[in-house]
Design an enzyme around this catalytic site. Structure first.
Site, mmCIF file in Angstrom:
data_model
loop_
_atom_site.group_PDB
_atom_site.id
_atom_site.type_symbol
_atom_site.label_atom_id
_atom_site.label_comp_id
_atom_site.label_asym_id
_atom_site.label_seq_id
_atom_site.Cartn_x
_atom_site.Cartn_y
_atom_site.Cartn_z
ATOM 1 N N LYS A 26 -8.396 -8.981 -6.706
ATOM 2 C CA LYS A 26 -7.536 -9.088 -7.898
ATOM 3 C C LYS A 26 -6.297 -9.912 -7.562
ATOM 4 O O LYS A 26 -5.938 -10.840 -8.281
ATOM 5 C CB LYS A 26 -7.108 -7.686 -8.338
ATOM 6 N N ASN A 27 -5.673 -9.590 -6.414
ATOM 7 C CA ASN A 27 -4.385 -10.220 -6.106
ATOM 8 C C ASN A 27 -4.521 -11.607 -5.511
ATOM 9 O O ASN A 27 -3.526 -12.213 -5.098
ATOM 10 C CB ASN A 27 -3.545 -9.288 -5.224
ATOM 11 N N CYS A 104 2.037 -1.897 -13.219
ATOM 12 C CA CYS A 104 2.187 -0.524 -12.746
ATOM 13 C C CYS A 104 3.670 -0.149 -12.626
ATOM 14 O O CYS A 104 4.487 -0.936 -12.167
ATOM 15 C CB CYS A 104 1.545 -0.373 -11.373
ATOM 16 N N ARG A 109 11.214 -2.749 -10.408
ATOM 17 C CA ARG A 109 10.479 -3.957 -9.997
ATOM 18 C C ARG A 109 11.181 -5.154 -10.646
ATOM 19 O O ARG A 109 10.690 -5.761 -11.560
ATOM 20 C CB ARG A 109 9.019 -3.898 -10.421
ATOM 21 N N ASP A 297 -0.691 -0.581 -1.297
ATOM 22 C CA ASP A 297 -1.716 -0.343 -2.322
ATOM 23 C C ASP A 297 -2.779 0.653 -1.855
ATOM 24 O O ASP A 297 -3.587 1.111 -2.666
ATOM 25 C CB ASP A 297 -2.390 -1.656 -2.736
ATOM 26 N N ARG A 390 -8.244 -2.168 -14.481
ATOM 27 C CA ARG A 390 -7.399 -3.346 -14.236
ATOM 28 C C ARG A 390 -7.733 -3.959 -12.889
ATOM 29 O O ARG A 390 -7.580 -5.157 -12.692
ATOM 30 C CB ARG A 390 -5.914 -2.954 -14.248
HETATM 31 C C1 EPZ Z 1 2.240 -7.571 -5.206
HETATM 32 O O1 EPZ Z 1 3.169 -7.107 -6.163
HETATM 33 C C2 EPZ Z 1 0.920 -6.948 -5.611
HETATM 34 N N1 EPZ Z 1 0.563 -7.398 -6.949
HETATM 35 C C3 EPZ Z 1 1.065 -5.426 -5.596
HETATM 36 O O2 EPZ Z 1 -0.206 -4.871 -5.897
HETATM 37 C C4 EPZ Z 1 1.484 -4.983 -4.193
HETATM 38 O O3 EPZ Z 1 1.695 -3.583 -4.207
HETATM 39 C C5 EPZ Z 1 2.787 -5.702 -3.794
HETATM 40 O O4 EPZ Z 1 2.594 -7.127 -3.893
HETATM 41 C C6 EPZ Z 1 3.202 -5.385 -2.371
HETATM 42 O O5 EPZ Z 1 2.150 -5.702 -1.497
HETATM 43 C C7 EPZ Z 1 0.072 -8.656 -7.126
HETATM 44 O O6 EPZ Z 1 -0.083 -9.436 -6.195
HETATM 45 C C8 EPZ Z 1 -0.280 -9.025 -8.541
HETATM 46 P P1 EPZ Z 1 6.589 -7.492 -4.324
HETATM 47 P P2 EPZ Z 1 4.632 -7.763 -6.248
HETATM 48 O O7 EPZ Z 1 7.283 -8.556 -5.106
HETATM 49 O O8 EPZ Z 1 4.563 -9.173 -5.773
HETATM 50 C C9 EPZ Z 1 10.949 -5.869 -4.979
HETATM 51 C C10 EPZ Z 1 -1.733 -3.536 -7.070
HETATM 52 O O9 EPZ Z 1 -1.906 -2.315 -7.181
HETATM 53 N N2 EPZ Z 1 11.239 -7.073 -5.771
HETATM 54 O O10 EPZ Z 1 6.005 -7.841 -2.994
HETATM 55 O O11 EPZ Z 1 5.166 -7.483 -7.603
HETATM 56 C C11 EPZ Z 1 9.941 -4.941 -5.638
HETATM 57 O O12 EPZ Z 1 10.591 -4.090 -6.552
HETATM 58 C C12 EPZ Z 1 -0.332 -4.095 -7.111
HETATM 59 O O13 EPZ Z 1 -2.648 -4.397 -6.909
HETATM 60 C C13 EPZ Z 1 12.552 -7.305 -6.176
HETATM 61 O O14 EPZ Z 1 13.457 -6.505 -5.889
HETATM 62 O O15 EPZ Z 1 5.408 -6.910 -5.199
HETATM 63 C C14 EPZ Z 1 9.376 -4.190 -4.464
HETATM 64 O O16 EPZ Z 1 10.240 -3.115 -4.142
HETATM 65 C C15 EPZ Z 1 0.715 -3.012 -7.243
HETATM 66 N N3 EPZ Z 1 12.840 -8.409 -6.891
HETATM 67 C C16 EPZ Z 1 9.422 -5.223 -3.333
HETATM 68 O O17 EPZ Z 1 10.285 -6.262 -3.773
HETATM 69 C C17 EPZ Z 1 11.874 -9.337 -7.210
HETATM 70 O O18 EPZ Z 1 12.203 -10.355 -7.844
HETATM 71 C C18 EPZ Z 1 8.093 -5.855 -3.012
HETATM 72 O O19 EPZ Z 1 7.525 -6.224 -4.235
HETATM 73 C C19 EPZ Z 1 10.545 -9.098 -6.779
HETATM 74 C C20 EPZ Z 1 10.261 -7.965 -6.056
#
Ligand code: EPZ
Length: 412
Positions: A26-27, A104, A109, A297, A390
């Protein structure tokens, strides 16, 4: 129509057996689809999973044909990956409008890393009641040196894509190293991009013209989170389960922890075989961490596994601050779990689980409920099947093939 799964629990028996093939990640597919905006020709895709988020992303791309700079609110607010599309659209069209992304509920986020990155590349950002309007004076982004204050997977991918069409060089520091990032960069480079260091903390991109696929397909890589979810299912309720079409090299840490707990795991470069052991597993503790650490995840599925292990352990969730919403209902089912703060849960086991009517709190929490229902005594329901759909293709058909009694029905 709202749907739910009905699962006949195995009461801790290890009876699942057979083969289950892992589908495309998916990702990964949710990034190549937005990246197609960077191309002047068609991008052929292979091994695409039939999941809801792919349908939503395709709908978003389709809607761009009517309005090439607007991400439709009613679709984009259904999943987090919609934000990834903002990068390529901004880079190609010089402007983009989108709602705060959905997806989610895992705690805060924010999207500050995206907005700050776009600004560093010359864009101006306006926000009006959760809707963002971003434009580049002169229509073209310029390269920038961006230092991520924290590692963001989609932040890295989105700005990497935007940089492909920006004027000059962009450096992304403290970039995400998830395998899907390097895999995407490799395909973009084969299509004419100039990306170095993807998969390491520092990525350099020299901007250029539109990319060309020239008929070469992007083969969606195996979903390492789906593979890991199935390994945990097999450890909990399998006698001899063969997980195929996957890449164990992308799961080193989870497999090491499961082996440490006593799970019999054999791997080949494309498969994982799990044979159950009758004695309870030894408890292990988990600290989630950006790749190559333990993937957040798999945190919820791992908590279900730990509930069946002998001893005391804990999970430290370092990435998100709201990813324990699934715990309360596992406790009602009989698990001995205590959430100490938004980042830590203590688990004692083994504890037998009893059936419950459940509702998926999010995608991976929903999968964890499927695992708990499989282990439990009695018949459970898991409502809000959409959240599981999803990220897991036709999950009930594939688990039924392993011998689980599971069906999908309309929610009452
Ligand atoms: C990706 O989400 C994945 N989703 C998530 O998978 C996964 O859990 C996550 O990476 C971490 O591995 C997709 O790739 C579509 P992050 P992402 O930006 O990119 C903070 C699943 O179940 N942050 O790496 O959204 C955020 O709040 C999903 O498949 C900011 O503060 O995660 C988090 O605490 C769930 N500001 C941390 O960074 C921003 O602008 C890491 O989030 C962006 C993120």
């Amino acid at each position: 129509m709202r749907e739910r799964f009905i699962v006949e629990g195995l009461s801790g028996e290890h009876t699942l057996k057979g083969e289950i093939a892992v589908r495309g990640a998916k990702n990964a597919v949710l990034k190549i689809l937005p990246a197609s905006v960077l191309f002047e020709d068609e991008v052929p895709l292979e091994n695409v999973p039939d999941i809801e988020d792919v349908k939503r992303m395709r709908e978003l791309l389709e809607a761009l044909k009517d309005d090439p700079t607007v991400l439709r609110k009613d679709i984009a607010e259904k999943f987090r990956a919609s934000i990834v599309l903002a990068g390529p659209v901004l880079a190609r069209r010089g402007r983009v409008e989108f709602p705060f992304p959905g997806g989610c509920v895992l705690g805060e986020r924010s999207i500050d890393l995206f907005l700050n990155g776009f600004k560093a590349m010359g864009a101006e950002v306006e926000e009006d009641d959760g809707f963002f309007k971003i434009a580049v004076p002169g229509g073209k982004l310029h390269g920038a040196h961006i230092i991520f204050p924290l590692v963001s997977v989609t932040g890295t991918e989105t700005l990497m894509m935007a940089a492909v069409l920006a004027e000059g060089e962009t450096v992304l520091q403290n970039a995400a190293m998830e395998p899907e990032v390097a895999y995407l960069a490799e395909y973009l480079n084969a299509s004419g991009a100039h990306i170095e260091g993807a998969g390491t903390p520092t990525v350099r991109i020299v901007g250029g013209g539109l990319l060309r696929a020239a008929g070469r397909p992007f083969v969606v890589p195996a979903d390492r989170i789906e593979a890991g979810s199935f390994v945990i299912l097999a450890a909990l309720a399998g006698s001899d389960v063969h997980i195929t079409h996957c890449n164990p090299a992308w799961l080193e840490v989870p497999l090491a922890l499961l082996r440490q707990a006593g799970v019999h795991i054999e791997t080949t470069p494309t498969s994982i075989r799990v044979r159950s052991s009758s004695a309870p597993y030894k408890m292990v503790s988990v600290r989630t961490h950006e790749y190559p650490g333990f993937p957040t995840d798999l945190q919820a599925p791992m908590a279900v596994f730990m509930s069946q292990c002998q001893g005391e352990g804990s999970i430290l969730e370092t990435i998100f601050d709201g990813r324990f919403r699934y715990v309360d209902d596992l406790v009602v089912m009989g698990a001995d779990m205590a959430v100490m703060n938004p980042h830590r849960v203590f688990i004692r086991g083994p504890k037998a689980l009893t059936r419950k009517n459940l509702e998926s709190p999010d995608l991976r929490g929903g999968l964890a409920y499927l695992l708990a229902a499989t282990v439990a005594k009695g018949t459970s329901s898991i409502d809000n099947a959409y959240l599981i759909d999803r990220g897991y293709e036709h999950i009930e058909e594939r688990l039924r093939a392993l011998g689980l009694t599971i069906r999908r029905e309309e929610s009452k």
